[in-house]
Design a protein around this motif. Structure first.
Motif, PDB file in Angstrom:
ATOM      1  N   CYS A 138     -13.013  -4.629  13.296  1.00  0.00           N
ATOM      2  CA  CYS A 138     -12.488  -4.505  14.660  1.00  0.00           C
ATOM      3  C   CYS A 138     -13.648  -4.285  15.630  1.00  0.00           C
ATOM      4  N   LEU A 139     -13.339  -4.347  16.914  1.00  0.00           N
ATOM      5  CA  LEU A 139     -14.308  -3.956  17.930  1.00  0.00           C
ATOM      6  C   LEU A 139     -14.384  -2.426  17.961  1.00  0.00           C
ATOM      7  N   PRO A 140     -15.514  -1.886  18.370  1.00  0.00           N
ATOM      8  CA  PRO A 140     -15.651  -0.418  18.403  1.00  0.00           C
ATOM      9  C   PRO A 140     -14.528   0.293  19.153  1.00  0.00           C
ATOM     10  N   LYS A 141     -14.064  -0.283  20.258  1.00  0.00           N
ATOM     11  CA  LYS A 141     -13.022   0.374  21.050  1.00  0.00           C
ATOM     12  C   LYS A 141     -11.688   0.453  20.315  1.00  0.00           C
ATOM     13  N   ASP A 142     -11.511  -0.411  19.319  1.00  0.00           N
ATOM     14  CA  ASP A 142     -10.238  -0.447  18.585  1.00  0.00           C
ATOM     15  C   ASP A 142     -10.266   0.329  17.274  1.00  0.00           C
ATOM     16  N   LEU A 143     -11.413   0.881  16.908  1.00  0.00           N
ATOM     17  CA  LEU A 143     -11.532   1.552  15.608  1.00  0.00           C
ATOM     18  C   LEU A 143     -10.697   2.830  15.578  1.00  0.00           C
ATOM     19  N   PRO A 144      -9.681   2.900  14.695  1.00  0.00           N
ATOM     20  CA  PRO A 144      -8.880   4.126  14.598  1.00  0.00           C
ATOM     21  C   PRO A 144      -9.598   5.176  13.756  1.00  0.00           C
ATOM     22  N   GLU A 145      -9.345   6.451  14.045  1.00  0.00           N
ATOM     23  CA  GLU A 145      -9.935   7.517  13.241  1.00  0.00           C
ATOM     24  C   GLU A 145      -9.222   7.618  11.893  1.00  0.00           C
ATOM     25  N   PHE A 146      -7.962   7.205  11.847  1.00  0.00           N
ATOM     26  CA  PHE A 146      -7.202   7.164  10.599  1.00  0.00           C
ATOM     27  C   PHE A 146      -6.006   6.239  10.799  1.00  0.00           C
ATOM     28  N   ILE A 147      -5.391   5.852   9.694  1.00  0.00           N
ATOM     29  CA  ILE A 147      -4.179   5.039   9.727  1.00  0.00           C
ATOM     30  C   ILE A 147      -3.072   5.829   9.031  1.00  0.00           C
ATOM     31  N   THR A 148      -1.967   6.030   9.721  1.00  0.00           N
ATOM     32  CA  THR A 148      -0.854   6.791   9.163  1.00  0.00           C
ATOM     33  C   THR A 148       0.095   5.865   8.402  1.00  0.00           C
ATOM     34  N   VAL A 149       0.400   6.236   7.160  1.00  0.00           N
ATOM     35  CA  VAL A 149       1.346   5.490   6.330  1.00  0.00           C
ATOM     36  C   VAL A 149       2.609   6.336   6.208  1.00  0.00           C
ATOM     37  N   ASP A 150       3.675   5.901   6.872  1.00  0.00           N
ATOM     38  CA  ASP A 150       4.923   6.662   6.881  1.00  0.00           C
ATOM     39  C   ASP A 150       5.720   6.345   5.606  1.00  0.00           C
ATOM     40  N   LEU A 151       5.948   7.375   4.788  1.00  0.00           N
ATOM     41  CA  LEU A 151       6.638   7.188   3.510  1.00  0.00           C
ATOM     42  C   LEU A 151       8.101   7.626   3.560  1.00  0.00           C
ATOM     43  N   THR A 152       8.642   7.776   4.756  1.00  0.00           N
ATOM     44  CA  THR A 152      10.011   8.283   4.902  1.00  0.00           C
ATOM     45  C   THR A 152      11.021   7.496   4.083  1.00  0.00           C
ATOM     46  N   GLU A 153      10.879   6.175   4.027  1.00  0.00           N
ATOM     47  CA  GLU A 153      11.856   5.320   3.359  1.00  0.00           C
ATOM     48  C   GLU A 153      11.457   4.966   1.923  1.00  0.00           C
ATOM     49  N   LEU A 154      10.413   5.573   1.413  1.00  0.00           N
ATOM     50  CA  LEU A 154       9.926   5.222   0.074  1.00  0.00           C
ATOM     51  C   LEU A 154      10.940   5.572  -1.008  1.00  0.00           C
ATOM     52  N   LYS A 155      11.276   4.586  -1.837  1.00  0.00           N
ATOM     53  CA  LYS A 155      12.235   4.784  -2.927  1.00  0.00           C
ATOM     54  C   LYS A 155      11.551   4.551  -4.275  1.00  0.00           C
ATOM     55  N   VAL A 156      12.198   5.009  -5.336  1.00  0.00           N
ATOM     56  CA  VAL A 156      11.675   4.806  -6.685  1.00  0.00           C
ATOM     57  C   VAL A 156      11.556   3.306  -6.957  1.00  0.00           C
ATOM     58  N   GLY A 157      10.425   2.879  -7.441  1.00  0.00           N
ATOM     59  CA  GLY A 157      10.183   1.469  -7.699  1.00  0.00           C
ATOM     60  C   GLY A 157       9.480   0.744  -6.568  1.00  0.00           C
ATOM     61  N   ASP A 158       9.365   1.402  -5.399  1.00  0.00           N
ATOM     62  CA  ASP A 158       8.701   0.764  -4.259  1.00  0.00           C
ATOM     63  C   ASP A 158       7.185   0.738  -4.454  1.00  0.00           C
ATOM     64  N   ILE A 159       6.574  -0.317  -3.927  1.00  0.00           N
ATOM     65  CA  ILE A 159       5.124  -0.433  -3.886  1.00  0.00           C
ATOM     66  C   ILE A 159       4.730  -0.858  -2.472  1.00  0.00           C
ATOM     67  N   ILE A 160       3.838  -0.122  -1.862  1.00  0.00           N
ATOM     68  CA  ILE A 160       3.319  -0.482  -0.536  1.00  0.00           C
ATOM     69  C   ILE A 160       1.950  -1.119  -0.729  1.00  0.00           C
ATOM     70  N   HIS A 161       1.804  -2.345  -0.237  1.00  0.00           N
ATOM     71  CA  HIS A 161       0.554  -3.087  -0.379  1.00  0.00           C
ATOM     72  C   HIS A 161      -0.292  -3.010   0.890  1.00  0.00           C
TER      73      HIS A 161
END
Length: 221
Positions: A138-161
């Motif tokens: 990315c360009l420097p101005k767009d660099l995030p300090e972190f990326i949040t992965v929301d697992l609220t809907e995560l179910k057994v057997g799910d895989i997040i790629h």
């Protein structure tokens, strides 16, 4: 847009192992800043303040405003060497950042709401975090300090790629450009017994092999 983070450094002329040892004894950390269409420059940073700063996650992924001899330049930490057992930073490398040039950096992943998810509430289920950071372009101005992965809907057997990560505008994952085989798992939710069965299968496969080696070994007379 990321918060501004400041560090202060001064230039240095003495180089070599002896000079670096003297700097460390005086409470300074030798470092170098390079790139950005300018010559590499040897610098030094006060250790105690640097040590406190290094306890923050953003220090390793955010664009830093480095005040060097009264002038501010934007840099990104590229390498940090620590003493093997002392609380001491030995050396740092910083890359100058050009405002209009794409950069590549590793960004931490923050996993949210796992305990609220169906997988998190189900007994006997393990949620595996296969990655804790991801490399982005990315360009420097767009660099995030972190990326949040929301697992609220995560179910057994799910895989997040990788391809399912919520990237901010202007941010891309370069690995995905190399094909589907690089779209690796970031989070996996599965029953704990699957892990136990896999371990048991591996263990049972090793036993015959060990026995075969023992049977093949020459017997002492």
């Amino acid at each position: 847009m990321a918060t501004n983070h400041n560090i202060t450094a001064t230039s240095r002329k003495d180089e070599g192992k002896g000079a670096s040892r003297r700097l460390r004894r005086s409470g300074q950390v030798p470092a170098i800043v390079y790139g950005g269409h300018a010559e590499p420059q040897s610098i030094q940073i006060e250790h105690n303040h640097l040590w406190l700063t290094s306890q923050n996650e953003w220090f390793y992924s955010a664009i830093l405003d480095m005040e060097l001899d009264g002038k501010v330049q934007k840099v990104l930490l590229r390498d940090l060497q620590r003493h093997p057992f002392k609380q001491q930073i030995l050396h740092l490398d910083f890359l100058r950042v050009s405002e209009n040039e794409t950069l590549r950096a590793k960004v931490p992943l923050h996993f949210a709401n796992q305990e609220k998810s169906p997988a998190g509430k189900t007994a006997g289920v393990v949620v595996l975090h296969e990655l804790n950071e991801v490399e982005v372009d990315c360009l420097p101005k767009d660099l995030p300090e972190f990326i949040t992965v929301d697992l609220t809907e995560l179910k057994v057997g799910d895989i997040i790629h990788l391809s399912q990560l919520p990237l901010p505008a202007g941010v891309a994952i370069p690995a995905l450009a190399h094909g589907k085989e690089h779209d690796i798992a970031v989070v996996i939710a599965k029953h704990a017994r699957v892990e136990e069965e896999s371990a048991a299968t591996e263990e049972s496969a090793e036993v015959p092999a060990t026995k075969a080696k023992a049977d093949a070994a020459p017997k002492k007379k």
